[in-house]
Structures are given as C-alpha cells and as structure tokens.
Design a protein around this motif. Structure first.
Motif, PDB file in Angstrom:
ATOM      1  N   VAL A   1       0.339  -4.255  -5.239  1.00  0.00           N
ATOM      2  CA  VAL A   1       1.628  -3.618  -5.505  1.00  0.00           C
ATOM      3  C   VAL A   1       1.567  -3.100  -6.935  1.00  0.00           C
ATOM      4  O   VAL A   1       1.494  -3.874  -7.893  1.00  0.00           O
ATOM      5  CB  VAL A   1       2.798  -4.612  -5.332  1.00  0.00           C
ATOM      6  CG1 VAL A   1       4.121  -3.943  -5.677  1.00  0.00           C
ATOM      7  CG2 VAL A   1       2.822  -5.166  -3.912  1.00  0.00           C
ATOM      8  N   ILE A   2       1.586  -1.769  -7.074  1.00  0.00           N
ATOM      9  CA  ILE A   2       1.452  -1.132  -8.387  1.00  0.00           C
ATOM     10  C   ILE A   2       2.793  -0.583  -8.830  1.00  0.00           C
ATOM     11  O   ILE A   2       3.459   0.135  -8.088  1.00  0.00           O
ATOM     12  CB  ILE A   2       0.405   0.002  -8.343  1.00  0.00           C
ATOM     13  CG1 ILE A   2      -0.961  -0.542  -7.948  1.00  0.00           C
ATOM     14  CG2 ILE A   2       0.330   0.727  -9.682  1.00  0.00           C
ATOM     15  CD1 ILE A   2      -2.044   0.511  -7.757  1.00  0.00           C
ATOM     16  N   SER A   3       3.179  -0.923 -10.054  1.00  0.00           N
ATOM     17  CA  SER A   3       4.357  -0.334 -10.687  1.00  0.00           C
ATOM     18  C   SER A   3       3.921   0.113 -12.085  1.00  0.00           C
ATOM     19  O   SER A   3       2.842  -0.250 -12.540  1.00  0.00           O
ATOM     20  CB  SER A   3       5.509  -1.344 -10.741  1.00  0.00           C
ATOM     21  OG  SER A   3       5.214  -2.373 -11.653  1.00  0.00           O
ATOM     22  N   PRO A   4       4.737   0.874 -12.770  1.00  0.00           N
ATOM     23  CA  PRO A   4       4.317   1.356 -14.096  1.00  0.00           C
ATOM     24  C   PRO A   4       4.020   0.240 -15.099  1.00  0.00           C
ATOM     25  O   PRO A   4       3.153   0.396 -15.960  1.00  0.00           O
ATOM     26  CB  PRO A   4       5.503   2.198 -14.570  1.00  0.00           C
ATOM     27  CG  PRO A   4       6.219   2.599 -13.337  1.00  0.00           C
ATOM     28  CD  PRO A   4       6.021   1.473 -12.362  1.00  0.00           C
ATOM     29  N   GLU A   5       4.713  -0.887 -14.997  1.00  0.00           N
ATOM     30  CA  GLU A   5       4.543  -1.942 -16.002  1.00  0.00           C
ATOM     31  C   GLU A   5       3.686  -3.108 -15.553  1.00  0.00           C
ATOM     32  O   GLU A   5       3.241  -3.914 -16.362  1.00  0.00           O
ATOM     33  CB  GLU A   5       5.895  -2.462 -16.480  1.00  0.00           C
ATOM     34  CG  GLU A   5       6.719  -3.183 -15.423  1.00  0.00           C
ATOM     35  CD  GLU A   5       7.491  -2.285 -14.477  1.00  0.00           C
ATOM     36  OE1 GLU A   5       7.980  -2.812 -13.460  1.00  0.00           O
ATOM     37  OE2 GLU A   5       7.604  -1.074 -14.726  1.00  0.00           O
ATOM     38  N   SER A   6       3.415  -3.235 -14.247  1.00  0.00           N
ATOM     39  CA  SER A   6       2.614  -4.360 -13.773  1.00  0.00           C
ATOM     40  C   SER A   6       1.942  -4.022 -12.448  1.00  0.00           C
ATOM     41  O   SER A   6       2.348  -3.112 -11.739  1.00  0.00           O
ATOM     42  CB  SER A   6       3.475  -5.613 -13.620  1.00  0.00           C
ATOM     43  OG  SER A   6       4.503  -5.381 -12.685  1.00  0.00           O
ATOM     44  N   ILE A   7       0.895  -4.790 -12.169  1.00  0.00           N
ATOM     45  CA  ILE A   7       0.195  -4.693 -10.891  1.00  0.00           C
ATOM     46  C   ILE A   7       0.063  -6.116 -10.355  1.00  0.00           C
ATOM     47  O   ILE A   7      -0.396  -7.009 -11.066  1.00  0.00           O
ATOM     48  CB  ILE A   7      -1.207  -4.067 -11.044  1.00  0.00           C
ATOM     49  CG1 ILE A   7      -1.110  -2.637 -11.574  1.00  0.00           C
ATOM     50  CG2 ILE A   7      -1.956  -4.101  -9.708  1.00  0.00           C
ATOM     51  CD1 ILE A   7      -2.458  -2.002 -11.904  1.00  0.00           C
ATOM     52  N   TYR A   8       0.487  -6.296  -9.119  1.00  0.00           N
ATOM     53  CA  TYR A   8       0.336  -7.586  -8.453  1.00  0.00           C
ATOM     54  C   TYR A   8      -0.748  -7.446  -7.388  1.00  0.00           C
ATOM     55  O   TYR A   8      -0.732  -6.488  -6.612  1.00  0.00           O
ATOM     56  CB  TYR A   8       1.630  -8.022  -7.775  1.00  0.00           C
ATOM     57  CG  TYR A   8       2.704  -8.486  -8.723  1.00  0.00           C
ATOM     58  CD1 TYR A   8       2.836  -9.838  -9.030  1.00  0.00           C
ATOM     59  CD2 TYR A   8       3.587  -7.584  -9.308  1.00  0.00           C
ATOM     60  CE1 TYR A   8       3.822 -10.281  -9.891  1.00  0.00           C
ATOM     61  CE2 TYR A   8       4.573  -8.019 -10.177  1.00  0.00           C
ATOM     62  CZ  TYR A   8       4.684  -9.358 -10.467  1.00  0.00           C
ATOM     63  OH  TYR A   8       5.652  -9.802 -11.322  1.00  0.00           O
ATOM     64  N   VAL A   9      -1.648  -8.393  -7.359  1.00  0.00           N
ATOM     65  CA  VAL A   9      -2.665  -8.465  -6.317  1.00  0.00           C
ATOM     66  C   VAL A   9      -2.490  -9.825  -5.668  1.00  0.00           C
ATOM     67  O   VAL A   9      -2.473 -10.843  -6.360  1.00  0.00           O
ATOM     68  CB  VAL A   9      -4.086  -8.318  -6.894  1.00  0.00           C
ATOM     69  CG1 VAL A   9      -5.112  -8.339  -5.776  1.00  0.00           C
ATOM     70  CG2 VAL A   9      -4.206  -7.044  -7.724  1.00  0.00           C
ATOM     71  N   LEU A  10      -2.329  -9.847  -4.342  1.00  0.00           N
ATOM     72  CA  LEU A  10      -2.046 -11.103  -3.672  1.00  0.00           C
ATOM     73  C   LEU A  10      -2.679 -11.150  -2.299  1.00  0.00           C
ATOM     74  O   LEU A  10      -3.011 -10.119  -1.721  1.00  0.00           O
ATOM     75  CB  LEU A  10      -0.552 -11.333  -3.555  1.00  0.00           C
ATOM     76  CG  LEU A  10       0.269 -10.287  -2.796  1.00  0.00           C
ATOM     77  CD1 LEU A  10       1.369 -10.969  -2.016  1.00  0.00           C
ATOM     78  CD2 LEU A  10       0.877  -9.309  -3.784  1.00  0.00           C
ATOM     79  N   GLN A  11      -2.843 -12.370  -1.847  1.00  0.00           N
ATOM     80  CA  GLN A  11      -3.380 -12.577  -0.512  1.00  0.00           C
ATOM     81  C   GLN A  11      -2.846 -13.891   0.034  1.00  0.00           C
ATOM     82  O   GLN A  11      -2.683 -14.856  -0.712  1.00  0.00           O
ATOM     83  CB  GLN A  11      -4.903 -12.614  -0.551  1.00  0.00           C
ATOM     84  CG  GLN A  11      -5.539 -12.723   0.815  1.00  0.00           C
ATOM     85  CD  GLN A  11      -7.040 -12.526   0.768  1.00  0.00           C
ATOM     86  OE1 GLN A  11      -7.548 -11.747  -0.011  1.00  0.00           O
ATOM     87  NE2 GLN A  11      -7.737 -13.242   1.624  1.00  0.00           N
ATOM     88  N   PHE A  12      -2.584 -13.884   1.331  1.00  0.00           N
ATOM     89  CA  PHE A  12      -2.175 -15.103   2.021  1.00  0.00           C
ATOM     90  C   PHE A  12      -3.430 -15.814   2.505  1.00  0.00           C
ATOM     91  O   PHE A  12      -4.309 -15.210   3.122  1.00  0.00           O
ATOM     92  CB  PHE A  12      -1.268 -14.771   3.206  1.00  0.00           C
ATOM     93  CG  PHE A  12      -0.865 -15.980   3.983  1.00  0.00           C
ATOM     94  CD1 PHE A  12       0.113 -16.835   3.503  1.00  0.00           C
ATOM     95  CD2 PHE A  12      -1.481 -16.282   5.189  1.00  0.00           C
ATOM     96  CE1 PHE A  12       0.485 -17.972   4.218  1.00  0.00           C
ATOM     97  CE2 PHE A  12      -1.117 -17.403   5.915  1.00  0.00           C
ATOM     98  CZ  PHE A  12      -0.141 -18.253   5.425  1.00  0.00           C
ATOM     99  N   PHE A  13      -3.517 -17.110   2.212  1.00  0.00           N
ATOM    100  CA  PHE A  13      -4.643 -17.919   2.650  1.00  0.00           C
ATOM    101  C   PHE A  13      -4.135 -18.934   3.675  1.00  0.00           C
ATOM    102  O   PHE A  13      -3.302 -19.778   3.341  1.00  0.00           O
ATOM    103  CB  PHE A  13      -5.286 -18.645   1.459  1.00  0.00           C
ATOM    104  CG  PHE A  13      -6.006 -17.717   0.522  1.00  0.00           C
ATOM    105  CD1 PHE A  13      -7.351 -17.450   0.695  1.00  0.00           C
ATOM    106  CD2 PHE A  13      -5.327 -17.107  -0.528  1.00  0.00           C
ATOM    107  CE1 PHE A  13      -8.028 -16.591  -0.163  1.00  0.00           C
ATOM    108  CE2 PHE A  13      -5.985 -16.241  -1.387  1.00  0.00           C
ATOM    109  CZ  PHE A  13      -7.333 -15.976  -1.209  1.00  0.00           C
TER     110      PHE A  13
END
Length: 164
Positions: A107-119
C-alpha cells in the motif's frame, strides 16, 4: 554528425547509470527489490564481525536510525570488540519472510509504504505460530525511503482493508 554525438554524449551523462531505488519506489516491484536488498544487508551481518560504523554503513541505505537501534538491541552480539548477528528462525526486526508474490501486499501513499502479508498457522518444524500478519512500514526521510517500523499483528485495519 559531431553535433549529434556531442548531444547524445551529454544526454547520457545526465542519465544516472544506476537508478537509486530508495529515492523513488513507485511500484510493487521497486518496493520488493528494495526489501530484498535490505534483507540481504541484514543477513550479511552474520558473515563476519564488524565495527559499529561498518554495521551502520551496511544498514543506513535501507533503515532509519530508530529501526537500526531496535535491530541492534535485539540481534547484535559482541565478539572481541566487534559485532555480529547469529542465525535464528524467529528474529525480530529482520525483514519478514515475504513471498514477494500476490500474497505480499503493498500500500503506497505519498508519506509511507506498507508491505504486509498474512501468514497462516503452522505447527510443522522447529517453529510454530498462530495465524498473523507481518509487515514493514517505510517512510520518506531526507528524500530517501527507509524502513521505519516492523509490524507484527499491529498493522492498522485501514491498511489491511486497502491491501485486501
């Protein structure tokens, strides 16, 4: 002909030979590449003992100072005045073992990027765990993207909703 060659030469000089992915992470593939390089930097710290400055030099292109401190406190061990990491199946503040596929969300936004995964849960092997999310948050700092936070089951619900 000479004029054309001169203009071509000048244009080639203005184009960087190796684009710096940490300055512009514009899509999922750029983010994945950045995280894979960051993970390689982390695991390289188990190859040999290093000084504090050498470790900073390895981690600084990818990690914020605060993240480096958390990683240091959890994973660095002193040996004869230098430092090294030891292997572990479950070490905090390492880049998670993302699939780098459709399972890994960005999930990319101008101020942050989140990288996630469900395990999903696992009971096989020496390490077992319940189902959970793991993630990394990147922030833009002084014009460069840096890994700023490790997220273990504390990813904001709004980010999970955007990702899935």
């Amino acid at each position: 002909m000479k004029k054309t060659l001169l203009i071509l030469f000048i244009v080639l000089l203005l184009i960087p030979l190796s684009p710096n992915a940490k300055d512009s992470l514009s899509d999922k593939n750029d983010v994945f590449s950045f995280l894979q390089k960051a993970f390689q930097a982390q695991i390289s710290l188990s190859d040999q003992t290093r000084t504090k400055q050498e470790i900073r030099d390895v981690l600084s292109p990818y990690f914020s100072e605060e993240y480096q401190k958390m990683f240091w406190d959890e994973n660095m061990f002193e040996e004869e005045g230098k430092f090294v990491t030891y292997g572990s199946d479950f070490a905090f503040y390492y880049i998670p073992f993302f699939q780098y596929s459709g399972e890994t969300k960005v999930v990319i936004s101008p101020e942050s990027i989140y990288v996630l995964q469900f395990f999903p849960p696992t009971t096989d092997g020496p390490v077992s765990y319940e189902d959970h999310y793991e993630g990394i948050m990147l922030k833009k700092m002084d014009g460069s993207w840096k890994i700023a936070d490790y997220l273990y089951d504390n990813i904001p619900k709004s980010i999970i909703e955007k990702a899935y």
